[in-house]
Write a protein that holds these residues in place. Structure first.
Motif, short mmCIF file in Angstrom:
data_model
loop_
_atom_site.label_atom_id
_atom_site.label_comp_id
_atom_site.label_asym_id
_atom_site.label_seq_id
_atom_site.Cartn_x
_atom_site.Cartn_y
_atom_site.Cartn_z
N GLU A 1 5.87 -1.00 -6.18
CA GLU A 1 4.51 -1.02 -6.69
C GLU A 1 3.60 -1.80 -5.75
O GLU A 1 3.94 -2.89 -5.28
N ASP A 2 2.44 -1.23 -5.48
CA ASP A 2 1.39 -1.91 -4.71
C ASP A 2 0.54 -2.68 -5.72
O ASP A 2 -0.19 -2.09 -6.52
N ARG A 3 0.63 -4.00 -5.70
CA ARG A 3 -0.05 -4.82 -6.71
C ARG A 3 -1.57 -4.67 -6.64
O ARG A 3 -2.26 -4.84 -7.64
N GLN A 4 -2.08 -4.37 -5.46
CA GLN A 4 -3.54 -4.27 -5.30
C GLN A 4 -4.10 -3.01 -5.94
O GLN A 4 -5.15 -3.04 -6.59
N THR A 5 -3.39 -1.88 -5.74
CA THR A 5 -3.92 -0.60 -6.23
C THR A 5 -3.26 -0.13 -7.52
O THR A 5 -3.80 0.71 -8.23
N ASN B 1 -0.67 1.65 -7.50
CA ASN B 1 0.11 2.82 -7.13
C ASN B 1 1.52 2.42 -6.73
O ASN B 1 1.78 1.27 -6.37
N TRP B 2 2.42 3.39 -6.79
CA TRP B 2 3.79 3.20 -6.31
C TRP B 2 3.91 3.91 -4.97
O TRP B 2 3.56 5.08 -4.85
N LEU B 3 4.43 3.18 -3.97
CA LEU B 3 4.47 3.69 -2.60
C LEU B 3 5.92 3.82 -2.12
O LEU B 3 6.77 3.00 -2.45
N GLU B 4 6.14 4.83 -1.30
CA GLU B 4 7.46 5.02 -0.69
C GLU B 4 7.71 3.96 0.37
O GLU B 4 6.89 3.73 1.25
N THR B 5 8.88 3.31 0.30
CA THR B 5 9.27 2.34 1.31
C THR B 5 10.49 2.80 2.11
O THR B 5 10.79 2.26 3.18
N ASP B 6 11.20 3.77 1.59
CA ASP B 6 12.40 4.30 2.26
C ASP B 6 12.67 5.66 1.63
O ASP B 6 12.14 5.98 0.56
N ARG B 7 13.51 6.46 2.30
CA ARG B 7 13.93 7.72 1.70
C ARG B 7 15.42 7.91 1.91
O ARG B 7 15.97 7.52 2.93
N VAL B 8 16.04 8.54 0.89
CA VAL B 8 17.49 8.65 0.85
C VAL B 8 17.89 10.07 0.47
O VAL B 8 17.41 10.61 -0.53
N PHE B 9 18.75 10.67 1.27
CA PHE B 9 19.39 11.93 0.88
C PHE B 9 20.70 11.59 0.18
O PHE B 9 21.51 10.79 0.68
#
Length: 301
Positions: free
Chosen positions: A277-281, A283-291
């Protein structure tokens, strides 16, 4: 483009197609070659402002960006690339997806033939967006497979360099180009952004021809994934494999668990975004991706 210009963060755009296009403009590629095409060398210095204007006023954006995104990632990627060429660079497309025939048999296809107005030359662009998972071999190099294991990075790279980018040298292609008043030689260019996904253990070796700054993710087997807390994961479906994901709502843990069950039961790999979670906005943001892949992967059923 001004080398000192810092582009807008991709997640600053609210429209998914604009985010995808912004990613395409900036994304590093999966191969190093003298004929690799780097859009950042040609983009106008105000291209971020152009994207921001399209994001805020969709009616001003190219119509291709307002069309519903296609689930076939290759077709959607081609559409974004067309907007990059025509609407951001201002380069006319002379041919697109042009089939090459010999004795009524299709022997190949040209992705794009464009007029590079910056350098005033005709170019042949072959493009692909790729996602490869590294599988270390006990007595050999790491093999990098596509999610369905029918595609490999080394084979695709070889095909692009030795076959696809050289198609304008074929007699059939030269004749085809002359029919459109295009005379050669054409400058070949290759554009192949994407991700390499690394296993947690053992260590996968990156091919020498892949730039150091390539985009990275992780991959794991389904039984390993099921031991983790995946409540902050989000399911990524095409075309949202492009770019970085954001959402206004917290991740749906049940949705993720259902997707993991499908991986196990239907033996099909699934891509997830690890979110914070981005505390300022808010919104939830992607920090990594996993297959996450089935236990038998990369063997094909």
């Amino acid at each position: 483009m001004d080398a000192n210009l810092t582009p807008e963060p991709i997640n600053s755009y609210q429209t998914p197609a604009i985010r995808h296009l912004a990613w395409l403009c900036q994304a590093p590629q999966l191969m190093r070659s003298p004929i690799t095409f780097d859009p950042t060398q040609y983009l106008p210095s105000n291209y971020s402002e152009i994207l921001k204007d399209w994001d805020q006023k969709p009616e001003a954006a190219p119509p291709l960006l307002s069309d519903p995104p296609q689930r076939k990632l290759g077709f959607y990627f081609e559409r974004l690339y067309q907007v990059l060429l025509e609407d951001l660079l201002g380069w006319p497309i002379l041919l697109k997806n042009q089939q090459i025939k010999s004795a009524r048999r299709t022997i190949g296809e040209l992705d794009f033939v464009v007029h590079n107005r910056t350098d005033d030359r005709i170019e042949h662009h072959e493009i692909a967006i790729k996602f490869y998972l590294g599988v270390p071999e006990s007595n050999g190099p790491t093999l990098w497979y596509g999610p369905n294991a029918s595609d490999r990075l080394d084979l695709k790279t070889s095909r692009l360099l030795e076959q696809q980018s050289r198609r304008t040298q074929l007699p059939e292609t030269i004749e085809l180009l002359l029919e459109s008043d295009i005379t050669g030689p054409l400058t070949p260019r290759i554009f192949m952004p994407g991700y390499l996904f690394y296993p947690d253990n053992p260590q996968a070796r990156t091919p020498d021809y892949v730039p150091d700054r390539h985009l990275r993710g992780r991959w794991m087997y389904i039984l390993d994934a099921k031991t983790l807390d995946t409540s902050h994961w989000a399911v990524l479906n095409k075309p949202h494999w492009i770019g970085t994901w954001l959402q206004s709502e917290p991740p749906d843990a049940e949705h993720t668990l259902d997707a993991l069950e499908r991986v196990e039961n239907k033996a099909a790999p699934q891509l997830f975004a690890v979110m914070r979670e981005d505390r300022q906005t808010g919104n939830w943001l992607e920090t990594d991706r996993v297959f996450v892949v089935p236990e038998a992967w990369p063997l094909r059923p």
